[in-house]
Design an enzyme around this catalytic site. Structure first.
Site, PDB file in Angstrom:
ATOM      1  N   GLU A 363       0.837  -1.221   0.000  1.00 16.19           N
ATOM      2  CA  GLU A 363       0.000   0.000   0.000  1.00 16.19           C
ATOM      3  C   GLU A 363       0.871   1.269   0.000  1.00 16.19           C
ATOM      4  OE1 GLU A 363      -3.722  -0.044   1.883  1.00 16.19           O
ATOM      5  OE2 GLU A 363      -3.876  -2.234   1.817  1.00 16.19           O
TER       6      GLU A 363
HETATM    7  N1  CAA Z   1      -6.348  11.484  -3.947  1.00 15.49           N
HETATM    8  C1  CAA Z   1      -6.853  11.900  -5.122  1.00 15.49           C
HETATM    9  N2  CAA Z   1      -6.112  12.045  -6.238  1.00 15.49           N
HETATM   10  C2  CAA Z   1      -4.792  11.792  -6.134  1.00 15.49           C
HETATM   11  C3  CAA Z   1      -4.197  11.371  -4.929  1.00 15.49           C
HETATM   12  C4  CAA Z   1      -5.034  11.227  -3.806  1.00 15.49           C
HETATM   13  N3  CAA Z   1      -4.561  10.814  -2.626  1.00 15.49           N
HETATM   14  N4  CAA Z   1      -2.874  11.196  -5.158  1.00 15.49           N
HETATM   15  C5  CAA Z   1      -2.658  11.488  -6.455  1.00 15.49           C
HETATM   16  N5  CAA Z   1      -3.821  11.852  -7.033  1.00 15.49           N
HETATM   17  C6  CAA Z   1      -4.040  12.277  -8.415  1.00 15.49           C
HETATM   18  C7  CAA Z   1      -3.264  13.544  -8.745  1.00 15.49           C
HETATM   19  O1  CAA Z   1      -3.983  14.698  -8.352  1.00 15.49           O
HETATM   20  C8  CAA Z   1      -3.142  13.438 -10.243  1.00 15.49           C
HETATM   21  O2  CAA Z   1      -4.322  13.815 -10.878  1.00 15.49           O
HETATM   22  P1  CAA Z   1      -4.408  15.110 -11.861  1.00 15.49           P
HETATM   23  O3  CAA Z   1      -3.400  14.858 -12.950  1.00 15.49           O
HETATM   24  O4  CAA Z   1      -5.815  15.118 -12.314  1.00 15.49           O
HETATM   25  O5  CAA Z   1      -4.053  16.275 -11.006  1.00 15.49           O
HETATM   26  C9  CAA Z   1      -3.001  11.952 -10.474  1.00 15.49           C
HETATM   27  O6  CAA Z   1      -3.538  11.307  -9.302  1.00 15.49           O
HETATM   28  C10 CAA Z   1      -1.565  11.508 -10.694  1.00 15.49           C
HETATM   29  O7  CAA Z   1      -0.831  11.898  -9.552  1.00 15.49           O
HETATM   30  P2  CAA Z   1       0.712  12.225  -9.615  1.00 15.49           P
HETATM   31  O8  CAA Z   1       0.993  13.144 -10.743  1.00 15.49           O
HETATM   32  O9  CAA Z   1       1.110  12.643  -8.244  1.00 15.49           O
HETATM   33  O10 CAA Z   1       1.311  10.782 -10.022  1.00 15.49           O
HETATM   34  P3  CAA Z   1       2.726  10.148  -9.816  1.00 15.49           P
HETATM   35  O11 CAA Z   1       3.019   9.296 -10.979  1.00 15.49           O
HETATM   36  O12 CAA Z   1       3.723  11.194  -9.446  1.00 15.49           O
HETATM   37  O13 CAA Z   1       2.500   9.125  -8.591  1.00 15.49           O
HETATM   38  C11 CAA Z   1       2.210   8.333  -6.380  1.00 15.49           C
HETATM   39  C12 CAA Z   1       1.875   9.391  -7.429  1.00 15.49           C
HETATM   40  C13 CAA Z   1       1.766   8.928  -5.065  1.00 15.49           C
HETATM   41  C14 CAA Z   1       3.678   8.003  -6.328  1.00 15.49           C
HETATM   42  C15 CAA Z   1       1.368   7.056  -6.709  1.00 15.49           C
HETATM   43  O14 CAA Z   1       1.776   6.487  -7.921  1.00 15.49           O
HETATM   44  C16 CAA Z   1       1.412   6.007  -5.606  1.00 15.49           C
HETATM   45  O15 CAA Z   1       0.734   6.144  -4.584  1.00 15.49           O
HETATM   46  N6  CAA Z   1       2.196   4.926  -5.823  1.00 15.49           N
HETATM   47  C17 CAA Z   1       2.180   3.795  -4.897  1.00 15.49           C
HETATM   48  C18 CAA Z   1       1.141   2.796  -5.302  1.00 15.49           C
HETATM   49  C19 CAA Z   1       0.725   1.915  -4.171  1.00 15.49           C
HETATM   50  O16 CAA Z   1       0.490   2.360  -3.056  1.00 15.49           O
HETATM   51  N7  CAA Z   1       0.572   0.642  -4.461  1.00 15.49           N
HETATM   52  C20 CAA Z   1       0.092  -0.290  -3.497  1.00 15.49           C
HETATM   53  C21 CAA Z   1      -0.551  -1.432  -4.175  1.00 15.49           C
HETATM   54  S1  CAA Z   1      -2.027  -1.961  -3.430  1.00 15.49           S
HETATM   55  C22 CAA Z   1      -1.612  -3.026  -2.181  1.00 15.49           C
HETATM   56  O17 CAA Z   1      -0.499  -3.106  -1.744  1.00 15.49           O
HETATM   57  C23 CAA Z   1      -2.778  -3.737  -1.634  1.00 15.49           C
HETATM   58  C24 CAA Z   1      -2.537  -5.008  -0.919  1.00 15.49           C
HETATM   59  O18 CAA Z   1      -2.805  -6.062  -1.440  1.00 15.49           O
HETATM   60  C25 CAA Z   1      -2.177  -4.993   0.510  1.00 15.49           C
END
Ligand code: CAA
Length: 380
Positions: A363
């Site tokens: 996550e």
């Molecule tokens: N709420 C709403 N929108 C959001 C947001 C949030 N918390 N975070 C980002 N966004 C939106 C941004 O506003 C953007 O939208 P717009 O272009 O319309 O403004 C869009 O999402 C893209 O955001 P970024 O430009 O910030 O994207 P990025 O490529 O720089 O990446 C990141 C952002 C935070 C690194 C994201 O990719 C991330 O969280 N990565 C980690 C993924 C993750 O947590 N994976 C876990 C897998 S699930 C799991 O583990 C489950 C399990 O089985 C236990």
């Protein structure tokens, strides 16, 4: 500011504690050894309302707040983190998203079963080449007449084989990058949907982690969640709450290890006295208890933000970043306090140490939490 828990909160915490002691503790070592999914135990957790804790009772949930969820997650995780990850994913990543962004038909058809524990859910975002870099989705969902055609691979999926319903994130309009991503509800058994072998993991070995393959799976259009292109935002919003769940899991692993270490240190004697009377051990206990209390406050603050409808993206990320580090540090020290016995499975702390590591990875890794926190600070 009131740090007291309500009577209802205490009741929920105690119910989770009792359940963990009576139903999860027996057999937890064996399930870890055999990588056995706690099937019967998860069924009972559903019956007790732990799988849809925050969902409105009209959709089969328990209608509780996020504070209650954190309390229950801590107690379950003290004993069995393989069970608590199932609870966290079903509550935060599956039920929450469906309740907030699903339409009425989707809620009636899927959420009612998921929240009541009759069915289990999985959240499918990660791919072989899209873990932290979640916008780089290679799985595609191409629009046809009355359906989407789903193709691709998902990796490290919790509840991979045991789930009945899967929320699958996929790219529909490649040219639109993350704005072209959608989220779909996919049912187990649909033609072209295959589950790979179970992953052989360091920790949370009882949980069911698989890769999934989709080969021309027909997903009805009515199974898309939200507007076209909402899928990435949907995933991010779901994960913001999911991180409170994993932070609470880390807190529970830490406090479980600490409680075992404290008890052991009051029983084990060396150099003529119980080892807790040696400053080397007493100071470790003091550090552990202080860090756990700080982690608990961060988890509670994030839960409170969510319940107050404040933005909880940053407070959830802070809670997960800190609590997962505390889980690592505390479990390593708990093994050390147990000495030779700490290295032996029957004392539980070695399992908690192995289980702790994943809380810094799934996550969103700790590095991703720092991206989320620092962006939040800079954008303020
Ligand atoms: N709420 C709403 N929108 C959001 C947001 C949030 N918390 N975070 C980002 N966004 C939106 C941004 O506003 C953007 O939208 P717009 O272009 O319309 O403004 C869009 O999402 C893209 O955001 P970024 O430009 O910030 O994207 P990025 O490529 O720089 O990446 C990141 C952002 C935070 C690194 C994201 O990719 C991330 O969280 N990565 C980690 C993924 C993750 O947590 N994976 C876990 C897998 S699930 C799991 O583990 C489950 C399990 O089985 C236990």
């Amino acid at each position: 500011m009131d740090f007291n828990l309500t009577e209802e909160h205490i009741m929920i915490r105690d119910a989770a504690r009792d359940f963990a002691q009576t139903e999860l503790l027996p057999g937890v070592i064996e399930r870890d050894n055999k990588q056995e999914f706690p099937k019967e135990q998860i069924k009972k957790m559903g019956e007790l309302g732990f799988l849809g804790m925050m969902v409105d009772p009209k959709y089969g949930g328990s209608g509780l707040d996020t504070i209650s969820y954190v309390l229950a997650m801590e107690e379950i995780s003290k004993i069995d983190a393989s069970a608590s990850v199932v609870m966290s994913v079903n509550n935060s990543l599956v039920c929450w998203g469906l309740e907030h962004y699903g339409n009425e038909e989707q809620k009636q058809k899927y959420l009612t079963k998921l929240a009541s524990g009759e069915s289990l859910g999985a959240f499918c975002l990660s791919e072989p080449e899209a873990g932290s870099d979640a916008t780089s989705q290679k799985t595609t969902a191409i629009e046809k007449d009355d359906h989407y055609l789903l193709n691709g691979t998902k990796n490290w999926i919790t509840n991979g084989r045991t789930a009945d319903f899967y929320i699958v994130i996929a790219q529909t309009h490649i040219d639109k990058k993350h704005k072209g991503i959608n989220a779909f509800i996919v049912e187990k058994g649909w033609k072209g949907f295959d589950v790979g072998p179970k992953e052989d993991k360091l920790g949370i070995r009882g949980s069911d982690t698989h890769s999934l393959q989709f080969n021309d799976v027909k997903v009805p259009k009515e199974n898309r969640i939200g507007e076209d292109g909402f899928g990435f935002k949907f995933a991010m919003k779901s994960l913001a709450g999911g991180r409170i769940g994993i932070a609470s899991q880390a807190l529970g692993i830490a406090s479980g290890a600490y409680e075992l270490a404290l008890k052991y240190s009051k029983e084990r004697k060396a150099f003529g006295t119980e080892i807790c009377n040696h400053q080397a051990i007493a100071f470790k206990l003091a550090d552990m208890a202080t860090q756990i209390e700080a982690a608990r406050h961060l988890c509670m603050k994030a839960a409170w933000d969510k319940d107050q409808q404040n933005d909880y993206t940053m407070s959830g990320a802070m809670a997960k970043l800190y609590a997962s580090q505390v889980a690592m540090d505390t479990t390593v020290e708990a093994v050390q306090i147990h000495g030779g016995n700490g290295f032996v499975k029957e004392y539980h702390v070695e399992r908690l140490m192995r289980d702790a590591k994943i809380t810094q990875i799934y996550e969103g890794t700790s590095e991703i939490q720092k991206i989320v926190i620092s962006r939040g600070l800079i954008d303020k």
